[in-house]
Enzyme design. Sequence first.
Site, PDB file in Angstrom:
ATOM      1  N   LYS A  65       0.827  -1.207   0.000  1.00  0.00           N
ATOM      2  CA  LYS A  65       0.000   0.000   0.000  1.00  0.00           C
ATOM      3  C   LYS A  65       0.871   1.272   0.000  1.00  0.00           C
ATOM      4  CE  LYS A  65      -3.937  -2.126  -0.152  1.00  0.00           C
ATOM      5  NZ  LYS A  65      -3.545  -3.529  -0.205  1.00  0.00           N
TER       6      LYS A  65
HETATM    7  C1  PLP Z   1      -9.845  -3.234  -2.046  1.00  0.00           C
HETATM    8  C2  PLP Z   1      -9.150  -3.981  -0.948  1.00  0.00           C
HETATM    9  N1  PLP Z   1      -9.820  -4.216   0.202  1.00  0.00           N
HETATM   10  C3  PLP Z   1      -9.262  -4.866   1.227  1.00  0.00           C
HETATM   11  C4  PLP Z   1      -7.961  -5.325   1.147  1.00  0.00           C
HETATM   12  C5  PLP Z   1      -7.406  -6.099   2.301  1.00  0.00           C
HETATM   13  O1  PLP Z   1      -6.349  -5.429   2.900  1.00  0.00           O
HETATM   14  P1  PLP Z   1      -5.424  -6.195   3.936  1.00  0.00           P
HETATM   15  O2  PLP Z   1      -4.397  -6.933   3.127  1.00  0.00           O
HETATM   16  O3  PLP Z   1      -4.823  -5.117   4.774  1.00  0.00           O
HETATM   17  O4  PLP Z   1      -6.276  -7.110   4.715  1.00  0.00           O
HETATM   18  C6  PLP Z   1      -7.214  -5.101  -0.005  1.00  0.00           C
HETATM   19  C7  PLP Z   1      -5.844  -5.580  -0.102  1.00  0.00           C
HETATM   20  O5  PLP Z   1      -5.148  -5.443  -1.060  1.00  0.00           O
HETATM   21  C8  PLP Z   1      -7.823  -4.421  -1.090  1.00  0.00           C
HETATM   22  O6  PLP Z   1      -7.162  -4.201  -2.225  1.00  0.00           O
END
Ligand code: PLP
Length: 386
Positions: free
Chosen positions: A184
């Site tokens: 990110k």
């Molecule tokens: C649109 C979206 N939502 C949720 C997530 C989940 O994030 P995390 O990896 O912090 O759980 C991601 C991860 O890439 C994502 O792209």
Amino acid sequence: MNQEFIPFVSHSLEEDDIQSVLDVLKSSWIVSGPKVIEFEEKLKEYFGCKYAVALNSCTASLHVLLASLGIGEKDEVITIPFTFIATCDAIIYQKAIPIFVDVREDTFNIDPSKIEAAITKKTKAILLTHYAGQPAQLDEIKEIAQKHNLLLLEDAAHAIGAEYKGKKIGSFGSGVCFSFHAVKNIISGEGGMIATDNQEIADKAKRLRFFGIETDAWKRVCSEDFWFYEVSDLGFKYNMMDIQAAMGVSQLKKVVKFQKIRDQYAQMYNQSFSQIPEIDIPTILPEVKTSWHLYVIKLNLDRLSINRNEFVRKLRELGVGTNVHYLPLHMHKYFKDNSNYRYKDFPVSESLYDRIISLPLYQKMTPQQVERVVDIVIDLIKKYRR
Ligand SMILES: Cc1ncc(COP(=O)(O)O)c(C=O)c1O
């Protein structure tokens, strides 16, 4: 070609980030403690929201948010098929039912004109994704949510630093979930948070992230009755560690600097590709500011003698890493096996999927690397132009 491969993504951890983590590792408290509280305070300040609750991922944040709001069995939650599986997982973890609404062809975000047709008596919430970092049309969607008495929730995993009508995503709304995963814009290794202005949601989320225990371990150690805890809800083990928060606190100091680099590189891509008829560059609506988490081009396949998959393969052979965000959720085996959704149900998402490529865009890239990506993409276009 001897030039180094340009990966699709690479994090920007610098000496100060590493030192910040080392300081925690050398301290007496490495799990959830003072650094997590500091990260939450800094995030609150940055977003301008009333409450920030840090968790160990955005997925956990989405799950806890829905659980905090009491969304449960057979409730329907409207979302998009054109997102990462985590958005939808959170709904399914709660035994609620994801109801997909197709996206706009230009922004990849939920199409507000299609939402009302998906609302039933069981609908409890709209959970939207700000795709690639571009905010969805919050005012239009809020109006629909208010009219039908629905919660409006945001998966802002891509959208740190993004703005809607001059206000930061996360500075308003009942529940906005962010990700600090290693790919990110700013990172804590793994990590997530809920931004909310609602104290009840924040309090409940704080309990649910750690077994439903009323006071967290750090506060207990500092109190007189340090041994006592009481479980009030069925919670989870979703707490963020101080090791992660230390990285997050240090990275957050650079969020503006990082954004400037992303803006600059996105503009370089835009300028280079805007005159190429085989490529559609991203459409950014005038009322928003995107965080440029992803830079996604659309190929005009009828002008090319090569399809998207072949294009991606050729780019890789020529030294450019790319990705495809996303195979629409209803096209995954899980949904074919566990839902009534079928191919052709969401034609916009499906046709976007055939055409999209996410190009490398991250702060560790050099302008020369961006130029190299541009040259390689344009050379390929020229070679396979019809
Ligand atoms: C649109 C979206 N939502 C949720 C997530 C989940 O994030 P995390 O990896 O912090 O759980 C991601 C991860 O890439 C994502 O792209």
